[in-house]
Design a protein around this motif. Structure first.
Motif, PDB file in Angstrom:
ATOM      1  N   LYS A 132       0.799  -1.223   0.000  1.00 20.43           N
ATOM      2  CA  LYS A 132       0.000   0.000   0.000  1.00 20.43           C
ATOM      3  C   LYS A 132       0.835   1.278   0.000  1.00 20.43           C
ATOM      4  CE  LYS A 132      -4.481  -1.010   1.747  1.00 20.43           C
ATOM      5  NZ  LYS A 132      -5.346  -0.024   1.285  1.00 20.43           N
ATOM      6  N   ILE A 133       1.895   1.326   0.813  1.00 24.92           N
ATOM      7  CA  ILE A 133       2.651   2.586   0.914  1.00 24.92           C
ATOM      8  C   ILE A 133       4.150   2.426   0.640  1.00 24.92           C
ATOM      9  CG2 ILE A 133       0.997   3.692   2.464  1.00 24.92           C
ATOM     10  CD1 ILE A 133       2.855   3.078   4.756  1.00 24.92           C
ATOM     11  N   LYS A 134       4.516   1.289   0.086  1.00 23.42           N
ATOM     12  CA  LYS A 134       5.887   1.033  -0.370  1.00 23.42           C
ATOM     13  C   LYS A 134       6.924   0.931   0.745  1.00 23.42           C
ATOM     14  CE  LYS A 134       4.589   1.180  -4.657  1.00 23.42           C
ATOM     15  NZ  LYS A 134       3.571   0.181  -4.827  1.00 23.42           N
ATOM     16  N   LYS A 135       6.470   0.716   1.988  1.00 26.16           N
ATOM     17  CA  LYS A 135       7.408   0.441   3.077  1.00 26.16           C
ATOM     18  C   LYS A 135       6.659  -0.278   4.184  1.00 26.16           C
ATOM     19  CE  LYS A 135       7.167   4.587   5.905  1.00 26.16           C
ATOM     20  NZ  LYS A 135       7.923   5.559   6.624  1.00 26.16           N
ATOM     21  N   PRO A 136       7.355  -1.150   4.890  1.00 26.83           N
ATOM     22  CA  PRO A 136       6.685  -1.833   6.001  1.00 26.83           C
ATOM     23  C   PRO A 136       6.399  -0.849   7.132  1.00 26.83           C
ATOM     24  CG  PRO A 136       8.991  -2.499   5.857  1.00 26.83           C
ATOM     25  CD  PRO A 136       8.720  -1.589   4.703  1.00 26.83           C
ATOM     26  N   VAL A 137       5.245  -0.990   7.736  1.00 25.50           N
ATOM     27  CA  VAL A 137       4.834  -0.072   8.799  1.00 25.50           C
ATOM     28  C   VAL A 137       4.548  -0.863  10.065  1.00 25.50           C
ATOM     29  CG1 VAL A 137       3.043   1.550   9.544  1.00 25.50           C
ATOM     30  CG2 VAL A 137       3.840   1.578   7.180  1.00 25.50           C
ATOM     31  N   MET A 138       5.092  -0.365  11.157  1.00 26.45           N
ATOM     32  CA  MET A 138       4.801  -0.909  12.482  1.00 26.45           C
ATOM     33  C   MET A 138       4.134   0.222  13.260  1.00 26.45           C
ATOM     34  SD  MET A 138       6.127  -4.004  12.595  1.00 26.45           S
ATOM     35  CE  MET A 138       6.338  -4.321  14.319  1.00 26.45           C
ATOM     36  N   MET A 139       2.926  -0.020  13.718  1.00 27.44           N
ATOM     37  CA  MET A 139       2.202   1.034  14.421  1.00 27.44           C
ATOM     38  C   MET A 139       2.481   0.971  15.921  1.00 27.44           C
ATOM     39  SD  MET A 139      -1.350   1.308  12.384  1.00 27.44           S
ATOM     40  CE  MET A 139      -1.880  -0.365  12.587  1.00 27.44           C
ATOM     41  N   HIS A 140       2.451   2.132  16.555  1.00 30.12           N
ATOM     42  CA  HIS A 140       2.649   2.243  17.993  1.00 30.12           C
ATOM     43  C   HIS A 140       1.324   2.605  18.643  1.00 30.12           C
ATOM     44  CE1 HIS A 140       7.112   2.145  18.225  1.00 30.12           C
ATOM     45  NE2 HIS A 140       6.946   2.349  16.944  1.00 30.12           N
ATOM     46  N   THR A 141       0.428   1.638  18.648  1.00 27.96           N
ATOM     47  CA  THR A 141      -0.878   1.859  19.248  1.00 27.96           C
ATOM     48  C   THR A 141      -0.888   1.244  20.649  1.00 27.96           C
ATOM     49  OG1 THR A 141      -1.768  -0.227  18.422  1.00 27.96           O
ATOM     50  CG2 THR A 141      -1.966   1.699  16.965  1.00 27.96           C
ATOM     51  N   TRP A 142      -1.858   1.629  21.458  1.00 28.86           N
ATOM     52  CA  TRP A 142      -1.952   1.051  22.797  1.00 28.86           C
ATOM     53  C   TRP A 142      -2.200  -0.447  22.708  1.00 28.86           C
ATOM     54  CZ3 TRP A 142      -6.195  -1.566  24.489  1.00 28.86           C
ATOM     55  CH2 TRP A 142      -7.380  -1.369  23.771  1.00 28.86           C
ATOM     56  N   MET A 143      -2.842  -0.888  21.603  1.00 28.88           N
ATOM     57  CA  MET A 143      -3.143  -2.313  21.432  1.00 28.88           C
ATOM     58  C   MET A 143      -1.878  -3.120  21.126  1.00 28.88           C
ATOM     59  SD  MET A 143      -5.793  -4.022  21.843  1.00 28.88           S
ATOM     60  CE  MET A 143      -6.342  -5.672  21.569  1.00 28.88           C
ATOM     61  N   LEU A 144      -0.811  -2.452  20.714  1.00 27.49           N
ATOM     62  CA  LEU A 144       0.469  -3.145  20.525  1.00 27.49           C
ATOM     63  C   LEU A 144       1.419  -2.891  21.695  1.00 27.49           C
ATOM     64  CD1 LEU A 144       1.010  -2.745  16.700  1.00 27.49           C
ATOM     65  CD2 LEU A 144       0.583  -4.842  17.961  1.00 27.49           C
ATOM     66  N   LYS A 145       1.180  -1.830  22.444  1.00 25.55           N
ATOM     67  CA  LYS A 145       1.997  -1.585  23.641  1.00 25.55           C
ATOM     68  C   LYS A 145       1.567  -2.505  24.785  1.00 25.55           C
ATOM     69  CE  LYS A 145       3.159   3.115  22.452  1.00 25.55           C
ATOM     70  NZ  LYS A 145       3.133   4.502  22.807  1.00 25.55           N
ATOM     71  N   LEU A 146       0.282  -2.781  24.855  1.00 21.62           N
ATOM     72  CA  LEU A 146      -0.243  -3.649  25.903  1.00 21.62           C
ATOM     73  C   LEU A 146       0.405  -5.035  25.879  1.00 21.62           C
ATOM     74  CD1 LEU A 146      -2.244  -4.314  28.200  1.00 21.62           C
ATOM     75  CD2 LEU A 146      -3.927  -4.833  26.418  1.00 21.62           C
ATOM     76  N   PRO A 147       0.451  -5.732  24.735  1.00 21.22           N
ATOM     77  CA  PRO A 147       1.067  -7.064  24.768  1.00 21.22           C
ATOM     78  C   PRO A 147       2.562  -7.031  25.058  1.00 21.22           C
ATOM     79  CG  PRO A 147       0.403  -6.519  22.535  1.00 21.22           C
ATOM     80  CD  PRO A 147      -0.143  -5.451  23.438  1.00 21.22           C
ATOM     81  N   SER A 148       3.241  -5.932  24.722  1.00 19.45           N
ATOM     82  CA  SER A 148       4.657  -5.815  25.077  1.00 19.45           C
ATOM     83  C   SER A 148       4.814  -5.821  26.592  1.00 19.45           C
ATOM     84  CB  SER A 148       5.256  -4.537  24.503  1.00 19.45           C
ATOM     85  OG  SER A 148       5.254  -4.572  23.099  1.00 19.45           O
ATOM     86  N   GLY A 149       3.962  -5.076  27.264  1.00 18.10           N
ATOM     87  CA  GLY A 149       3.976  -5.067  28.725  1.00 18.10           C
ATOM     88  C   GLY A 149       3.584  -6.417  29.299  1.00 18.10           C
ATOM     89  N   LEU A 150       2.592  -7.050  28.675  1.00 18.13           N
ATOM     90  CA  LEU A 150       2.183  -8.379  29.127  1.00 18.13           C
ATOM     91  C   LEU A 150       3.299  -9.400  28.936  1.00 18.13           C
ATOM     92  CD1 LEU A 150      -1.493  -8.559  27.780  1.00 18.13           C
ATOM     93  CD2 LEU A 150      -0.740  -8.238  30.150  1.00 18.13           C
ATOM     94  N   CYS A 151       4.029  -9.284  27.844  1.00 10.37           N
ATOM     95  CA  CYS A 151       5.149 -10.182  27.570  1.00 10.37           C
ATOM     96  C   CYS A 151       6.224 -10.015  28.647  1.00 10.37           C
ATOM     97  CB  CYS A 151       5.711  -9.892  26.189  1.00 10.37           C
ATOM     98  SG  CYS A 151       6.901 -11.111  25.618  1.00 10.37           S
ATOM     99  N   PHE A 152       6.494  -8.786  28.983  1.00 13.38           N
ATOM    100  CA  PHE A 152       7.446  -8.448  30.045  1.00 13.38           C
ATOM    101  C   PHE A 152       7.034  -9.142  31.350  1.00 13.38           C
ATOM    102  CE2 PHE A 152       8.763  -5.504  33.442  1.00 13.38           C
ATOM    103  CZ  PHE A 152      10.087  -5.234  33.100  1.00 13.38           C
ATOM    104  N   LEU A 153       5.762  -8.998  31.721  1.00 14.90           N
ATOM    105  CA  LEU A 153       5.249  -9.633  32.944  1.00 14.90           C
ATOM    106  C   LEU A 153       5.243 -11.152  32.831  1.00 14.90           C
ATOM    107  CD1 LEU A 153       2.288  -7.228  33.778  1.00 14.90           C
ATOM    108  CD2 LEU A 153       4.496  -7.409  34.960  1.00 14.90           C
ATOM    109  N   TYR A 154       4.943 -11.642  31.641  1.00 11.89           N
ATOM    110  CA  TYR A 154       4.914 -13.090  31.415  1.00 11.89           C
ATOM    111  C   TYR A 154       6.287 -13.714  31.701  1.00 11.89           C
ATOM    112  CZ  TYR A 154       5.008 -17.557  29.168  1.00 11.89           C
ATOM    113  OH  TYR A 154       5.190 -18.886  28.939  1.00 11.89           O
ATOM    114  N   VAL A 155       7.346 -13.095  31.179  1.00 11.30           N
ATOM    115  CA  VAL A 155       8.689 -13.632  31.411  1.00 11.30           C
ATOM    116  C   VAL A 155       8.997 -13.627  32.911  1.00 11.30           C
ATOM    117  CG1 VAL A 155      11.161 -13.239  31.025  1.00 11.30           C
ATOM    118  CG2 VAL A 155       9.570 -13.102  29.109  1.00 11.30           C
ATOM    119  N   LEU A 156       8.618 -12.571  33.596  1.00 12.94           N
ATOM    120  CA  LEU A 156       8.839 -12.494  35.039  1.00 12.94           C
ATOM    121  C   LEU A 156       8.091 -13.615  35.774  1.00 12.94           C
ATOM    122  CD1 LEU A 156       9.864 -11.064  37.623  1.00 12.94           C
ATOM    123  CD2 LEU A 156       7.831  -9.625  37.480  1.00 12.94           C
ATOM    124  N   PHE A 157       6.803 -13.750  35.492  1.00 11.48           N
ATOM    125  CA  PHE A 157       6.000 -14.748  36.197  1.00 11.48           C
ATOM    126  C   PHE A 157       6.365 -16.178  35.800  1.00 11.48           C
ATOM    127  CE2 PHE A 157       2.980 -11.118  36.753  1.00 11.48           C
ATOM    128  CZ  PHE A 157       3.161 -11.025  38.131  1.00 11.48           C
TER     129      PHE A 157
END
Length: 162
Positions: free
Chosen positions: A115-140
């Motif tokens: 669509k726009i000739k480059k890969p796009v990674m969005m910084h939405t809360w819906m992608l920040k949330l699992p990053s935080g969950l992943c962080f907690l997952y490794v800890l637990f």
């Protein structure tokens, strides 16, 4: 192209997530679980601090945003390998979901490239949330057997990319 203004603390923090992958691999392959967990938590926390510092000290840049996205992708995909090596009993039941997630990520990158000739990674809360969950997952995971928690992290990641 190399520019002096790109030499910022936030950019170094983003890059550190990839630079320290060999250290994490060393800990994983030598079954140094406590050292891995501590190093992982410190390195993963740079995902939070790079953005905070960039905004606070007005060091936001387009290259920093892109580098952060790609470093996040590499770091969190490598996390699947770490979990597989350290806690295979947790990831094996989730392998189908992990494969679907990787497919969704690849598909989203392909679609954005078309669509726009480059890969796009969005910084939405819906992608920040699992990053935080992943962080907690490794800890637990160090303390508890948590395959259901991994299912939740993978599902939230998938929703974020969709």
């Amino acid at each position: 192209m190399f520019k002096k203004e790109n030499l910022t603390v936030p950019n170094f923090l983003s890059l550190s997530r990839v630079i320290f992958i060999p250290l994490l691999l060393y800990f994983v392959h030598n079954e140094m679980r406590l050292a891995f967990m501590i190093a992982y938590l410190v390195i993963a926390s740079t995902d939070f601090f790079d953005g905070q510092i960039a905004r606070r000290f007005n060091q936001k840049s387009e290259i920093g945003k892109e580098m952060d996205s790609y470093c996040d992708l590499i770091f969190y995909l490598s996390t699947a390998y770490y979990i597989y090596k350290l806690y295979p009993q947790q990831i094996i039941p989730n392998l189908p979901l992990l494969y679907v997630l990787i497919g969704v990520i690849v598909l989203s990158l392909i679609i954005s490239f078309i669509k726009i000739k480059k890969p796009v990674m969005m910084h939405t809360w819906m992608l920040k949330l699992p990053s935080g969950l992943c962080f907690l997952y490794v800890l637990f995971s160090y303390f508890y057997d948590t395959p259901i928690a991994l299912t939740i992290v993978l599902a939230v990641y998938m929703l974020g990319f969709i």
